[in-house]
Scaffold this active site. Structure first.
Site, PDB file in Angstrom:
ATOM      1  N   ARG A   1      96.209  97.353  37.179  1.00  0.00           N
ATOM      2  CA  ARG A   1      97.353  97.351  38.085  1.00  0.00           C
ATOM      3  C   ARG A   1      97.773  95.896  38.240  1.00  0.00           C
ATOM      4  O   ARG A   1      96.928  94.995  38.196  1.00  0.00           O
ATOM      5  CB  ARG A   1      96.967  97.912  39.468  1.00  0.00           C
TER       6      ARG A   1
ATOM      7  N   GLU B   1     106.546  96.181  39.833  1.00  0.00           N
ATOM      8  CA  GLU B   1     107.229  96.937  38.784  1.00  0.00           C
ATOM      9  C   GLU B   1     108.454  97.633  39.354  1.00  0.00           C
ATOM     10  O   GLU B   1     108.417  98.054  40.510  1.00  0.00           O
ATOM     11  CB  GLU B   1     106.268  97.973  38.191  1.00  0.00           C
TER      12      GLU B   1
ATOM     13  N   HIS C   1     104.420  99.376  31.318  1.00  0.00           N
ATOM     14  CA  HIS C   1     103.490 100.369  31.879  1.00  0.00           C
ATOM     15  C   HIS C   1     103.414 101.629  31.007  1.00  0.00           C
ATOM     16  O   HIS C   1     103.761 102.734  31.435  1.00  0.00           O
ATOM     17  CB  HIS C   1     103.879 100.728  33.324  1.00  0.00           C
TER      18      HIS C   1
HETATM   19  P1  NDP Z   1      87.070 104.882  37.346  1.00  0.00           P
HETATM   20  O1  NDP Z   1      87.081 105.137  38.799  1.00  0.00           O
HETATM   21  O2  NDP Z   1      86.394 105.848  36.435  1.00  0.00           O
HETATM   22  O3  NDP Z   1      86.432 103.426  37.054  1.00  0.00           O
HETATM   23  C1  NDP Z   1      86.749 102.313  37.815  1.00  0.00           C
HETATM   24  C2  NDP Z   1      85.854 101.153  37.388  1.00  0.00           C
HETATM   25  O4  NDP Z   1      86.272  99.983  38.097  1.00  0.00           O
HETATM   26  C3  NDP Z   1      84.387 101.360  37.708  1.00  0.00           C
HETATM   27  O5  NDP Z   1      83.603 100.858  36.662  1.00  0.00           O
HETATM   28  C4  NDP Z   1      84.189 100.538  38.983  1.00  0.00           C
HETATM   29  O6  NDP Z   1      82.848 100.104  39.097  1.00  0.00           O
HETATM   30  C5  NDP Z   1      85.137  99.378  38.723  1.00  0.00           C
HETATM   31  N1  NDP Z   1      85.558  98.726  39.967  1.00  0.00           N
HETATM   32  C6  NDP Z   1      86.118  99.314  41.050  1.00  0.00           C
HETATM   33  N2  NDP Z   1      86.334  98.411  42.015  1.00  0.00           N
HETATM   34  C7  NDP Z   1      85.889  97.223  41.545  1.00  0.00           C
HETATM   35  C8  NDP Z   1      85.821  95.911  42.082  1.00  0.00           C
HETATM   36  N3  NDP Z   1      86.262  95.647  43.326  1.00  0.00           N
HETATM   37  N4  NDP Z   1      85.312  94.926  41.312  1.00  0.00           N
HETATM   38  C9  NDP Z   1      84.857  95.189  40.067  1.00  0.00           C
HETATM   39  N5  NDP Z   1      84.904  96.413  39.497  1.00  0.00           N
HETATM   40  C10 NDP Z   1      85.393  97.421  40.236  1.00  0.00           C
HETATM   41  O7  NDP Z   1      88.593 104.716  36.950  1.00  0.00           O
HETATM   42  P2  NDP Z   1      89.324 105.008  35.540  1.00  0.00           P
HETATM   43  O8  NDP Z   1      88.554 104.364  34.447  1.00  0.00           O
HETATM   44  O9  NDP Z   1      89.658 106.440  35.444  1.00  0.00           O
HETATM   45  O10 NDP Z   1      90.710 104.213  35.775  1.00  0.00           O
HETATM   46  C11 NDP Z   1      90.670 102.832  36.109  1.00  0.00           C
HETATM   47  C12 NDP Z   1      92.040 102.335  36.540  1.00  0.00           C
HETATM   48  O11 NDP Z   1      92.853 102.126  35.402  1.00  0.00           O
HETATM   49  C13 NDP Z   1      92.884 103.265  37.410  1.00  0.00           C
HETATM   50  O12 NDP Z   1      92.472 103.248  38.765  1.00  0.00           O
HETATM   51  C14 NDP Z   1      94.272 102.688  37.217  1.00  0.00           C
HETATM   52  O13 NDP Z   1      94.518 101.675  38.175  1.00  0.00           O
HETATM   53  C15 NDP Z   1      94.210 102.071  35.823  1.00  0.00           C
HETATM   54  N6  NDP Z   1      95.036 102.844  34.892  1.00  0.00           N
HETATM   55  C16 NDP Z   1      96.140 102.247  34.311  1.00  0.00           C
HETATM   56  C17 NDP Z   1      96.938 102.965  33.444  1.00  0.00           C
HETATM   57  C18 NDP Z   1      98.131 102.339  32.813  1.00  0.00           C
HETATM   58  O14 NDP Z   1      99.071 103.055  32.500  1.00  0.00           O
HETATM   59  N7  NDP Z   1      98.136 101.041  32.578  1.00  0.00           N
HETATM   60  C19 NDP Z   1      96.670 104.376  33.126  1.00  0.00           C
HETATM   61  C20 NDP Z   1      95.477 104.884  33.750  1.00  0.00           C
HETATM   62  C21 NDP Z   1      94.697 104.139  34.596  1.00  0.00           C
HETATM   63  P3  NDP Z   1      82.184  99.765  40.538  1.00  0.00           P
HETATM   64  O15 NDP Z   1      82.653 100.815  41.489  1.00  0.00           O
HETATM   65  O16 NDP Z   1      80.695  99.777  40.281  1.00  0.00           O
HETATM   66  O17 NDP Z   1      82.652  98.392  40.901  1.00  0.00           O
END
Ligand code: NDP
Length: 327
Positions: free
Chosen positions: A235, A264, A282
């Site tokens: 994001r 955006e 995006h």
């Molecule tokens: P998941 O919830 O499966 O994974 C999220 C990951 O981020 C976990 O490994 C989590 O680990 C880590 N994370 C969360 N918060 C933090 C933090 N503060 N610091 C470090 N690491 C962190 O999500 P998805 O893989 O399904 O999707 C991830 C994101 O990708 C979505 O939320 C979206 O924002 C983005 N996305 C973008 C798209 C695009 O079109 N560009 C399309 C789809 C998704 P932990 O909790 O241990 O920190």
């Protein structure tokens, strides 16, 4: 009919969502309202569900508060930072997103953006289209994946799909998350700055929202260094965009590939002016195939909820326990 639940559709009336909801609900399309205020006032008492068509449609506490009988917000997209899910959770409202059905598509796009940025593929194509090939071949790319390690910022569902692709490309992977992931073979860095110092590519695939706001800041970019490349698939809020622009202008880092931006669809003119960065609008999950699966999951969550079977893919903040009902 009177017994059908009433659902407010926020955003575009996409065929899969409308076609799926029409048989099970009375759907009010906000986008067609001439005067949104009086439109909402007229239906507010009856709305039990909200379908959100795009991640650009903000659903904050003040908006949800307008609907005293609201039970569920079914949002499109796996990222749901556009919905105040914490407030909804505290107020007994279920929030659902659309995980998994988009993992492989977004990972494909991430690899595309990575390759485009590292090997300057869009720039080379522009060179050909401008008729410059006959004059001079496009220059050799300064960067290559062949001598690089990718540091994934995030190792969730999509992060893993990206890492699997990088394995096949024979590119070493390490990652930063708050907690190490038990079943992946990659080195975990508790410190993002330490990881940025050790690698020359950072690829962000974490959720947006306050917890990750400006996670990638001037300090991380400086640690990435002059050969560094930043790929942001997460994001726009995850990266301090002003710091990134300064780092690119000063060549503190080599380049960037971005799919997402702070505000955006506005992309800073400074980025547009830079020939050496790659900018996608995006595109992550943006194929007809995958978007239809995401739309269908919005419908399936609402259908399941109003059939009394609970939400299919509730977000973690949601007051719902499988089999246990609302808490
Ligand atoms: P998941 O919830 O499966 O994974 C999220 C990951 O981020 C976990 O490994 C989590 O680990 C880590 N994370 C969360 N918060 C933090 C933090 N503060 N610091 C470090 N690491 C962190 O999500 P998805 O893989 O399904 O999707 C991830 C994101 O990708 C979505 O939320 C979206 O924002 C983005 N996305 C973008 C798209 C695009 O079109 N560009 C399309 C789809 C998704 P932990 O909790 O241990 O920190």
């Amino acid at each position: 009919t009177a017994d059908k639940p009433e659902i407010l559709l926020v955003g575009t009336a996409k065929p899969v969502i409308v076609g799926g909801l029409d048989p099970i609900a009375t759907v009010h399309r906000m986008i067609e309202a001439e005067d949104p205020e009086s439109f909402l006032a007229a239906i507010a008492e009856r709305v039990r569900g909200i379908a959100v068509a795009y991640t650009a449609n903000r659903i904050d506490a003040a908006f949800m508060q307008r609907f005293p009988r609201l039970e569920i917000v079914a949002s499109f997209g796996v990222g749901y930072d556009h919905v105040d899910a914490a407030w909804a959770g505290r107020n007994g409202i279920v929030v659902t997103n659309t995980p998994e059905v988009l993992d492989e598509e977004v990972a494909d796009t991430a690899l595309g953006l990575l390759l485009c940025t590292v090997r300057e593929l869009p720039q080379a194509e522009r060179h050909l289209r401008a008729g410059k090939w006959a004059e001079t071949p496009y220059r050799l790319s300064r960067a290559t994946l062949r001598d690089r390690t990718v540091g994934l910022v995030g190792m969730g569902r999509i992060g893993r799909a990206i890492a699997r692709r990088l394995d096949a490309f024979r590119v070493p992977v390490v990652y930063h998350t708050r907690r190490p992931v038990a079943d992946v073979p990659y080195r975990h860095y508790p410190s993002l700055v330490a990881m940025a110092r050790d690698v020359d590519i950072l690829l962000a695939i974490v959720p947006g929202g306050e917890a990750t706001r400006h996670l990638i800041d001037a300090e991380v970019l400086a640690a990435l260094g002059p050969d560094g490349i930043l790929i942001n698939m997460a994001r726009g809020s995850v990266v301090d965009e002003a710091a990134l622009i300064r780092a690119l202008q000063a060549r503190t880092i080599l380049s960037a590939g971005l799919d997402v931006y702070a505000t955006e669809p506005l992309v800073p003119a400074e980025l547009i002016a830079m020939e050496h960065v790659v900018l996608f609008p995006h595109l992550g999950s943006g194929s007809v195939h995958t978007r239809a699966r995401m739309d269908q999951l919005v419908v399936d969550n609402l259908a399941s909820w109003f059939a009394g079977d609970g939400p299919k893919t509730p977000v973690p903040e949601t007051p719902w326990r499988p089999g246990g009902g609302a808490v």
